[in-house]
Design a protein around this motif. Sequence first.
Motif, PDB file in Angstrom:
ATOM      1  N   THR A   1      10.272  15.680 -59.388  1.00 25.46           N
ATOM      2  CA  THR A   1      11.552  15.873 -60.070  1.00 25.46           C
ATOM      3  C   THR A   1      11.848  17.355 -60.217  1.00 25.46           C
ATOM      4  OG1 THR A   1      11.169  13.859 -61.356  1.00 25.46           O
ATOM      5  CG2 THR A   1      12.883  15.353 -62.155  1.00 25.46           C
ATOM      6  N   TYR A   2      13.086  17.740 -59.966  1.00 21.89           N
ATOM      7  CA  TYR A   2      13.502  19.112 -60.234  1.00 21.89           C
ATOM      8  C   TYR A   2      13.824  19.248 -61.724  1.00 21.89           C
ATOM      9  CZ  TYR A   2      14.023  19.908 -55.197  1.00 21.89           C
ATOM     10  OH  TYR A   2      13.796  20.042 -53.850  1.00 21.89           O
TER      11      TYR A   2
ATOM     12  N   ASN B   1      15.686  21.839 -69.508  1.00 21.86           N
ATOM     13  CA  ASN B   1      16.673  22.345 -68.548  1.00 21.86           C
ATOM     14  C   ASN B   1      17.676  23.297 -69.208  1.00 21.86           C
ATOM     15  OD1 ASN B   1      15.607  20.752 -66.388  1.00 21.86           O
ATOM     16  ND2 ASN B   1      16.692  18.973 -67.215  1.00 21.86           N
TER      17      ASN B   1
ATOM     18  N   LYS C   1      18.758  22.392 -63.867  1.00 23.59           N
ATOM     19  CA  LYS C   1      17.585  21.625 -63.437  1.00 23.59           C
ATOM     20  C   LYS C   1      16.731  22.443 -62.471  1.00 23.59           C
ATOM     21  CE  LYS C   1      19.259  16.945 -64.320  1.00 23.59           C
ATOM     22  NZ  LYS C   1      19.441  15.587 -63.779  1.00 23.59           N
ATOM     23  N   GLN C   2      16.057  23.426 -63.036  1.00 28.37           N
ATOM     24  CA  GLN C   2      15.132  24.279 -62.297  1.00 28.37           C
ATOM     25  C   GLN C   2      13.888  24.491 -63.146  1.00 28.37           C
ATOM     26  OE1 GLN C   2      17.135  27.928 -61.248  1.00 28.37           O
ATOM     27  NE2 GLN C   2      18.598  26.924 -59.901  1.00 28.37           N
TER      28      GLN C   2
ATOM     29  N   LEU D   1      13.101  28.108 -57.891  1.00 26.14           N
ATOM     30  CA  LEU D   1      13.704  27.021 -57.112  1.00 26.14           C
ATOM     31  C   LEU D   1      12.715  25.921 -56.750  1.00 26.14           C
ATOM     32  CD1 LEU D   1      15.949  29.073 -54.643  1.00 26.14           C
ATOM     33  CD2 LEU D   1      16.468  28.235 -56.943  1.00 26.14           C
ATOM     34  N   GLU D   2      11.412  26.189 -56.867  1.00 20.78           N
ATOM     35  CA  GLU D   2      10.430  25.200 -56.462  1.00 20.78           C
ATOM     36  C   GLU D   2      10.413  24.017 -57.427  1.00 20.78           C
ATOM     37  OE1 GLU D   2       7.963  28.377 -58.650  1.00 20.78           O
ATOM     38  OE2 GLU D   2       9.955  28.082 -57.797  1.00 20.78           O
ATOM     39  N   GLY D   3      10.150  22.834 -56.897  1.00 17.67           N
ATOM     40  CA  GLY D   3      10.007  21.643 -57.720  1.00 17.67           C
ATOM     41  C   GLY D   3       8.558  21.215 -57.759  1.00 17.67           C
TER      42      GLY D   3
ATOM     43  N   LEU E   1       7.840  19.266 -54.719  1.00 19.72           N
ATOM     44  CA  LEU E   1       9.042  19.270 -53.889  1.00 19.72           C
ATOM     45  C   LEU E   1       9.248  20.641 -53.245  1.00 19.72           C
ATOM     46  CD1 LEU E   1      11.466  17.520 -56.406  1.00 19.72           C
ATOM     47  CD2 LEU E   1      10.410  16.462 -54.405  1.00 19.72           C
TER      48      LEU E   1
ATOM     49  N   ASP F   1      11.688  23.901 -52.163  1.00 22.14           N
ATOM     50  CA  ASP F   1      12.674  24.637 -52.954  1.00 22.14           C
ATOM     51  C   ASP F   1      13.985  23.871 -53.012  1.00 22.14           C
ATOM     52  OD1 ASP F   1      10.780  26.560 -53.192  1.00 22.14           O
ATOM     53  OD2 ASP F   1      11.882  28.128 -52.141  1.00 22.14           O
ATOM     54  N   LYS F   2      14.595  23.883 -54.180  1.00 22.17           N
ATOM     55  CA  LYS F   2      15.843  23.162 -54.370  1.00 22.17           C
ATOM     56  C   LYS F   2      16.944  23.792 -53.517  1.00 22.17           C
ATOM     57  CE  LYS F   2      18.696  21.183 -58.050  1.00 22.17           C
ATOM     58  NZ  LYS F   2      18.921  21.138 -59.512  1.00 22.17           N
TER      59      LYS F   2
ATOM     60  N   SER G   1      20.616  26.508 -54.251  1.00 19.39           N
ATOM     61  CA  SER G   1      20.441  26.893 -55.649  1.00 19.39           C
ATOM     62  C   SER G   1      20.057  28.361 -55.741  1.00 19.39           C
ATOM     63  CB  SER G   1      19.359  26.045 -56.320  1.00 19.39           C
ATOM     64  OG  SER G   1      19.739  24.685 -56.379  1.00 19.39           O
TER      65      SER G   1
END
Length: 211
Positions: A27-28, A47, A51-52, A70-72, A75, A77-78, A81
Amino acid sequence: ASNHDGGRIKIGPDGMLYPGWWAKYGTYGGAVAITNPDTGKTDLIENPLGKQSVCAVAVNNDFIFAGTGLEGNGLADKPKSIPQFGMLDRQSHKVIFQQPLGKSSVQRILCDAKTGKIIVQVDNQLKIFDPQSKTFADLKTPMSVAGMDGRGDGVLWAGGNDALVRISLADGKSETFKAPAKIDHLCVDQRGRVFFSSGAELYRFDPDARR
């Protein structure tokens, strides 16, 4: 949720612990946590800047300063963003100021008690943020910054490549010292000694020993 290593746990003037957090795996998002070390009770500001992940936190008498990446958690990087820097009221937790900053992450934030300046490490460069005018100014260093720290006495230490730099925040004057190896991480203790790592090796630099 999981603690973001870059967030580092800061102790606020109220004695509370303030770390930055990632959202749960897959999840971000992220949060600033406020933990009472005596009771373990934790409140979350979820948040606060979007959402970062929250990867940098600092606290002074009036504000919480936060930076995102930006990393999740688990996940990539978003996409589409931009990292964010923000200033939150310490009592109400409301966002007073927010601005996109950098390309990948706001890596660290430091409040200097003596000068009142806020130093921000973003994309391996340093900036000074003025909470009154809400403006940034570049703080030049002779190298890409891998780490920075200070003990609130008006002096900032920054390290990167094989150089260690002492910066006076009052006038911007700096002094550079050659390090024995490439600096990966850096911290300063309350005696003013600088500790830095290179791979698995740990080094100590004591400025007072040079006098």
